[in-house]
Motif scaffolding. Sequence first.
Motif, PDB file in Angstrom:
ATOM      1  N   VAL A 227       0.840  -1.192   0.000  1.00  0.00           N
ATOM      2  CA  VAL A 227       0.000   0.000   0.000  1.00  0.00           C
ATOM      3  C   VAL A 227       0.877   1.246   0.000  1.00  0.00           C
ATOM      4  O   VAL A 227       2.042   1.211   0.411  1.00  0.00           O
ATOM      5  CB  VAL A 227      -0.958   0.049   1.216  1.00  0.00           C
ATOM      6  N   ALA A 228       0.297   2.358  -0.481  1.00  0.00           N
ATOM      7  CA  ALA A 228       0.929   3.666  -0.423  1.00  0.00           C
ATOM      8  C   ALA A 228      -0.151   4.671  -0.021  1.00  0.00           C
ATOM      9  O   ALA A 228      -1.345   4.358  -0.041  1.00  0.00           O
ATOM     10  CB  ALA A 228       1.553   4.034  -1.764  1.00  0.00           C
ATOM     11  N   PHE A 229       0.242   5.897   0.304  1.00  0.00           N
ATOM     12  CA  PHE A 229      -0.696   6.848   0.890  1.00  0.00           C
ATOM     13  C   PHE A 229      -0.603   8.212   0.205  1.00  0.00           C
ATOM     14  O   PHE A 229       0.471   8.643  -0.226  1.00  0.00           O
ATOM     15  CB  PHE A 229      -0.407   6.996   2.387  1.00  0.00           C
ATOM     16  N   GLY A 230      -1.772   8.882   0.098  1.00  0.00           N
ATOM     17  CA  GLY A 230      -1.809  10.195  -0.531  1.00  0.00           C
ATOM     18  C   GLY A 230      -2.938  11.048   0.013  1.00  0.00           C
ATOM     19  O   GLY A 230      -3.795  10.575   0.766  1.00  0.00           O
ATOM     20  N   THR A 231      -2.971  12.313  -0.396  1.00  0.00           N
ATOM     21  CA  THR A 231      -4.010  13.246   0.055  1.00  0.00           C
ATOM     22  C   THR A 231      -4.972  13.625  -1.057  1.00  0.00           C
ATOM     23  O   THR A 231      -5.888  14.415  -0.857  1.00  0.00           O
ATOM     24  CB  THR A 231      -3.375  14.526   0.628  1.00  0.00           C
ATOM     25  N   ASN A 232      -4.770  13.053  -2.238  1.00  0.00           N
ATOM     26  CA  ASN A 232      -5.615  13.338  -3.395  1.00  0.00           C
ATOM     27  C   ASN A 232      -5.790  12.042  -4.177  1.00  0.00           C
ATOM     28  O   ASN A 232      -4.842  11.250  -4.258  1.00  0.00           O
ATOM     29  CB  ASN A 232      -4.957  14.415  -4.273  1.00  0.00           C
ATOM     30  N   PRO A 233      -6.969  11.783  -4.762  1.00  0.00           N
ATOM     31  CA  PRO A 233      -7.132  10.515  -5.483  1.00  0.00           C
ATOM     32  C   PRO A 233      -6.152  10.328  -6.636  1.00  0.00           C
ATOM     33  O   PRO A 233      -5.801   9.193  -6.972  1.00  0.00           O
ATOM     34  CB  PRO A 233      -8.585  10.567  -5.979  1.00  0.00           C
ATOM     35  N   THR A 234      -5.686  11.414  -7.242  1.00  0.00           N
ATOM     36  CA  THR A 234      -4.745  11.299  -8.354  1.00  0.00           C
ATOM     37  C   THR A 234      -3.286  11.394  -7.899  1.00  0.00           C
ATOM     38  O   THR A 234      -2.385  11.464  -8.717  1.00  0.00           O
ATOM     39  CB  THR A 234      -5.017  12.369  -9.409  1.00  0.00           C
ATOM     40  N   GLY A 235      -3.062  11.375  -6.594  1.00  0.00           N
ATOM     41  CA  GLY A 235      -1.715  11.358  -6.066  1.00  0.00           C
ATOM     42  C   GLY A 235      -1.158  12.738  -5.771  1.00  0.00           C
ATOM     43  O   GLY A 235      -1.888  13.717  -5.831  1.00  0.00           O
ATOM     44  N   PRO A 236       0.127  12.794  -5.427  1.00  0.00           N
ATOM     45  CA  PRO A 236       1.088  11.688  -5.410  1.00  0.00           C
ATOM     46  C   PRO A 236       0.881  10.736  -4.238  1.00  0.00           C
ATOM     47  O   PRO A 236       0.388  11.140  -3.182  1.00  0.00           O
ATOM     48  CB  PRO A 236       2.432  12.408  -5.307  1.00  0.00           C
ATOM     49  N   TYR A 237       1.281   9.465  -4.450  1.00  0.00           N
ATOM     50  CA  TYR A 237       1.235   8.451  -3.408  1.00  0.00           C
ATOM     51  C   TYR A 237       2.669   8.118  -2.990  1.00  0.00           C
ATOM     52  O   TYR A 237       3.536   7.872  -3.835  1.00  0.00           O
ATOM     53  CB  TYR A 237       0.527   7.197  -3.912  1.00  0.00           C
ATOM     54  N   THR A 238       2.889   8.133  -1.679  1.00  0.00           N
ATOM     55  CA  THR A 238       4.237   7.933  -1.142  1.00  0.00           C
ATOM     56  C   THR A 238       4.202   6.901  -0.015  1.00  0.00           C
ATOM     57  O   THR A 238       3.163   6.350   0.315  1.00  0.00           O
ATOM     58  CB  THR A 238       4.803   9.267  -0.608  1.00  0.00           C
ATOM     59  N   ASN A 239       5.358   6.694   0.588  1.00  0.00           N
ATOM     60  CA  ASN A 239       5.500   5.776   1.729  1.00  0.00           C
ATOM     61  C   ASN A 239       4.978   4.378   1.390  1.00  0.00           C
ATOM     62  O   ASN A 239       4.140   3.812   2.100  1.00  0.00           O
ATOM     63  CB  ASN A 239       4.776   6.320   2.963  1.00  0.00           C
ATOM     64  N   VAL A 240       5.492   3.830   0.306  1.00  0.00           N
ATOM     65  CA  VAL A 240       5.109   2.470  -0.074  1.00  0.00           C
ATOM     66  C   VAL A 240       5.508   1.508   1.033  1.00  0.00           C
ATOM     67  O   VAL A 240       6.639   1.520   1.522  1.00  0.00           O
ATOM     68  CB  VAL A 240       5.774   2.062  -1.404  1.00  0.00           C
ATOM     69  N   SER A 241       4.561   0.667   1.436  1.00  0.00           N
ATOM     70  CA  SER A 241       4.768  -0.218   2.583  1.00  0.00           C
ATOM     71  C   SER A 241       5.561  -1.460   2.216  1.00  0.00           C
ATOM     72  O   SER A 241       5.825  -1.741   1.042  1.00  0.00           O
ATOM     73  CB  SER A 241       3.411  -0.649   3.140  1.00  0.00           C
ATOM     74  N   ALA A 242       5.874  -2.225   3.235  1.00  0.00           N
ATOM     75  CA  ALA A 242       6.358  -3.588   3.027  1.00  0.00           C
ATOM     76  C   ALA A 242       5.179  -4.427   2.549  1.00  0.00           C
ATOM     77  O   ALA A 242       4.017  -4.061   2.751  1.00  0.00           O
ATOM     78  CB  ALA A 242       6.918  -4.142   4.329  1.00  0.00           C
ATOM     79  N   PRO A 243       5.417  -5.556   1.909  1.00  0.00           N
ATOM     80  CA  PRO A 243       4.299  -6.403   1.458  1.00  0.00           C
ATOM     81  C   PRO A 243       3.511  -6.982   2.618  1.00  0.00           C
ATOM     82  O   PRO A 243       4.070  -7.301   3.662  1.00  0.00           O
ATOM     83  CB  PRO A 243       4.991  -7.499   0.648  1.00  0.00           C
ATOM     84  N   PHE A 244       2.194  -7.103   2.443  1.00  0.00           N
ATOM     85  CA  PHE A 244       1.373  -7.764   3.458  1.00  0.00           C
ATOM     86  C   PHE A 244       0.800  -9.081   2.941  1.00  0.00           C
ATOM     87  O   PHE A 244      -0.024  -9.710   3.598  1.00  0.00           O
ATOM     88  CB  PHE A 244       0.251  -6.843   3.955  1.00  0.00           C
ATOM     89  N   THR A 245       1.225  -9.501   1.741  1.00  0.00           N
ATOM     90  CA  THR A 245       0.893 -10.820   1.217  1.00  0.00           C
ATOM     91  C   THR A 245       2.187 -11.535   0.846  1.00  0.00           C
ATOM     92  O   THR A 245       3.246 -10.905   0.720  1.00  0.00           O
ATOM     93  CB  THR A 245       0.004 -10.738  -0.038  1.00  0.00           C
ATOM     94  N   LYS A 246       2.088 -12.826   0.630  1.00  0.00           N
ATOM     95  CA  LYS A 246       3.250 -13.573   0.177  1.00  0.00           C
ATOM     96  C   LYS A 246       3.443 -13.351  -1.321  1.00  0.00           C
ATOM     97  O   LYS A 246       2.669 -12.640  -1.976  1.00  0.00           O
ATOM     98  CB  LYS A 246       3.074 -15.052   0.482  1.00  0.00           C
ATOM     99  N   LYS A 247       4.465 -13.978  -1.881  1.00  0.00           N
ATOM    100  CA  LYS A 247       4.720 -13.864  -3.317  1.00  0.00           C
ATOM    101  C   LYS A 247       3.619 -14.551  -4.125  1.00  0.00           C
ATOM    102  O   LYS A 247       2.865 -15.367  -3.607  1.00  0.00           O
ATOM    103  CB  LYS A 247       6.076 -14.479  -3.659  1.00  0.00           C
ATOM    104  N   PHE A 248       3.568 -14.187  -5.411  1.00  0.00           N
ATOM    105  CA  PHE A 248       2.601 -14.756  -6.360  1.00  0.00           C
ATOM    106  C   PHE A 248       1.163 -14.413  -5.966  1.00  0.00           C
ATOM    107  O   PHE A 248       0.277 -15.270  -5.959  1.00  0.00           O
ATOM    108  CB  PHE A 248       2.794 -16.273  -6.509  1.00  0.00           C
ATOM    109  N   THR A 249       0.961 -13.150  -5.622  1.00  0.00           N
ATOM    110  CA  THR A 249      -0.381 -12.622  -5.342  1.00  0.00           C
ATOM    111  C   THR A 249      -0.591 -11.366  -6.170  1.00  0.00           C
ATOM    112  O   THR A 249       0.351 -10.613  -6.433  1.00  0.00           O
ATOM    113  CB  THR A 249      -0.565 -12.308  -3.850  1.00  0.00           C
TER     114      THR A 249
END
Length: 316
Positions: A227-249
């Motif tokens: 996931v990433a976070f922003g203040t507007n629907p068109t971005g910018p989106y920052t602070n991309v998280s670590a994955p919360f699912t395993k690989k191949f998802t």
Amino acid sequence: MKIYPRALVTINTLSTIRLACWILIVLCLSSCSKDVFMFTSFHEPANEGLRFLYSSDGYKWTDLNRTFLKPEIGNQKVMRDPSIAQGEDGTFHLVWTSSWKDDKGFGYASSKNLIHWSEERFIPVMEHESTTVNVWAPELFYDDEAHQFVIIWASTIPDRFERGVEEEKNNHRMYYTTTKDFKTFTPTKLFLDPKFSVIDAVIVKRKSADYVLVLKDNTRPERNIKVAFGTNPTGPYTNVSAPFTKKFTEGPSVAKVGADWLIYFDSYQDKSYDAVRTRDFKTFTDIKSEISIPEGHKHGTIFKMKKRILKGLLKK
């Protein structure tokens, strides 16, 4: 003296009838106004068309077991990754991936009841980029503050971005356009460059000026969801998280159920459909044991609609 008991009986009977009628009216209004969850879907090899799942609680899903729109446009004439959003006038708008490669746009159609559809159209959002490899997983988001639709998708333009771990024809970035009427569209712009190959992104509004982007890191070392976070629907989106699912998802779909957010995704190596639950998009709980997804379902998007629309689909 004998008149009074009869009068009381009459009055009590009338009161009971009025109470029963009132209860029936309340129950009817509650039933008629209740929303249901819908999940757009397709089955491989994606040439049959649009399918739907439905749910009353967002956890247990039922397949309507038929297709509602057969794909007729695009080089391959498939319908993958169908995404639906409803406008303020009640019209449902649908976009989808029309080919694996060589299309420079995506499919579009609209409907008032999800049964009868407009003529299919091809929206050529990447025709200005002659080397575009693909247009994948267009996703609709209705911006209720700007009163417009935001459409995002993944495309590869070889040698446009710094070379990462991906082969150049698999080095995706997210792009977007906006529209109010699906007749005129703003010029295509870059939506997200997280410095890695990214596909399958979904915009989530928590409140005004608070948006979450759920996305797939498509690089070979990752192939998981973040996931990433922003203040507007068109971005910018920052602070991309670590994955919360395993690989191949891949293919995240998000539903708001009470105070919780449910994120469904395709565990394509395991050939299963899984989900997590979160309230803050920072901690995630595996809820695979709590959900039920029909076999064969491939990812689309989740939206809510009036129960009367579902009744029409069930009758059809």
